[in-house]
Write a protein that holds these residues in place. Structure first.
Motif, short mmCIF file in Angstrom:
data_model
loop_
_atom_site.label_atom_id
_atom_site.label_comp_id
_atom_site.label_asym_id
_atom_site.label_seq_id
_atom_site.Cartn_x
_atom_site.Cartn_y
_atom_site.Cartn_z
N PRO A 91 79.11 -46.30 -10.50
CA PRO A 91 78.35 -45.28 -9.78
C PRO A 91 78.76 -43.85 -10.18
O PRO A 91 77.92 -42.95 -10.19
N VAL A 92 80.04 -43.67 -10.52
CA VAL A 92 80.48 -42.35 -10.97
C VAL A 92 79.79 -41.98 -12.27
O VAL A 92 79.35 -40.83 -12.48
N ALA A 93 79.65 -42.95 -13.17
CA ALA A 93 78.97 -42.71 -14.44
C ALA A 93 77.49 -42.43 -14.25
O ALA A 93 76.91 -41.58 -14.94
N VAL A 94 76.85 -43.13 -13.32
CA VAL A 94 75.43 -42.89 -13.04
C VAL A 94 75.22 -41.44 -12.60
O VAL A 94 74.25 -40.79 -13.01
N GLU A 95 76.12 -40.94 -11.77
CA GLU A 95 76.02 -39.55 -11.32
C GLU A 95 76.48 -38.57 -12.40
O GLU A 95 76.19 -37.38 -12.31
N GLY A 96 77.19 -39.07 -13.40
CA GLY A 96 77.62 -38.23 -14.51
C GLY A 96 78.83 -37.36 -14.21
O GLY A 96 78.98 -36.28 -14.79
#
Length: 283
Positions: A91-96
């Motif tokens: 999820p951290v990667a999805v938000e960038g």
């Protein structure tokens, strides 16, 4: 620990203060719900909903580390950091997100929540940013302390509370809450606190009946500080103790007390307290 609408509002306001104070474009956070688990409930400045309702367990990820250590934690590049575990990388990667800080909300030595601030670039987050984030967390801490006291006060003001055990403790809590209200700068929070006090005093006035024998004191209008002083006196505080609680001088306390006694047509401190209770100003 469950959260309510007022807690959510306070968290949202804290995230806005965090963004303004740090200059970070993204903030999110939540309160602990049960045990050592924290649910991210509030987002500010995010581009997706990937982090919403994410459950963070103590010791895992950046926020979980913050909960476990009860202190702020920072990473410059979340996905590459060796200082944290990586259960929440997706999820951290999805938000960038890249650079992230997390600060705990600590009430009475217990972590009650976490506030995060973040960048989408890998840059160091300096001390000024961390200090501003910590200050935003302190605002939440103060709000939670007040809400805890309000809930205790309202719970003690249930049907029949005036005759039950612990009523003196309720009066002491009422005095402490009125003193605290004078130091709250948030107008909504201060109004909520005084509203809870008013619920208790309204019930007290109804159960006490008329103010016969006290010169019609039910019609007397007391200034807020006069009520604060009378609440302290009713809880057994001396002028010096009342002054310390209210942040004024003992002479100022004496002045408010004399004014209240005059309005209530009372000759002694004790008569003033009784008259104020019958008039509905005190529990």
């Amino acid at each position: 620990m469950t959260t309510d609408a007022s807690d959510a509002v306070e968290m949202r306001n804290a995230l806005l203060r965090l963004r303004r104070g740090t200059g970070l474009p993204i903030a999110f956070g939540g309160l602990l719900e049960a045990g050592q688990q924290m649910r991210i409930s509030e987002l500010s400045g995010t581009a997706t909903h990937a982090l919403r309702s994410l459950v963070v367990t103590s010791g895992t990820g950046l926020g979980g580390k913050t909960v476990a250590l009860s202190r702020p934690c920072v990473v410059t590049d979340y996905s590459a950091s060796r200082q944290i575990s990586h259960e929440y990388d997706a999820p951290v990667a999805v938000e960038g997100l890249r650079s992230v800080l997390a600060v705990p909300v600590v009430v009475r030595h217990r972590v009650r929540g976490v506030l995060y601030g973040a960048l989408r670039t890998a840059l160091p987050l300096g001390g000024r940013m961390l200090d501003a984030a910590v200050e935003a967390a302190r605002d939440v801490e103060r709000a939670l302390v007040v809400r805890d006291e309000v809930r205790t006060l309202v719970a003690g003001a249930g049907p029949g509370a005036g005759a039950g055990p612990g009523w003196e403790q309720v009066r002491e809590a009422h005095a402490a809450l009125r003193a605290l209200a004078g130091r709250i700068t948030d107008p909504e929070l201060r109004a909520e606190l005084l509203g809870a006090c008013a619920l208790l005093t309204a019930e007290s006035a109804e159960s006490a009946g008329s103010a016969a024998g006290f010169g019609g004191s039910a019609r007397v209008r007391l200034a807020p500080r006069e009520v604060d002083v009378l609440a302290c006196v009713a809880a057994g505080a001396t002028n010096a103790v009342a002054a310390d609680r209210l942040g004024v001088t003992p002479e100022t306390v004496k002045g408010y007390l004399r004014s209240a006694m005059r309005k209530l047509r009372a000759r002694t401190r004790g008569e003033a307290v009784v008259a104020a209770r019958r008039a509905g100003w005190l529990p």
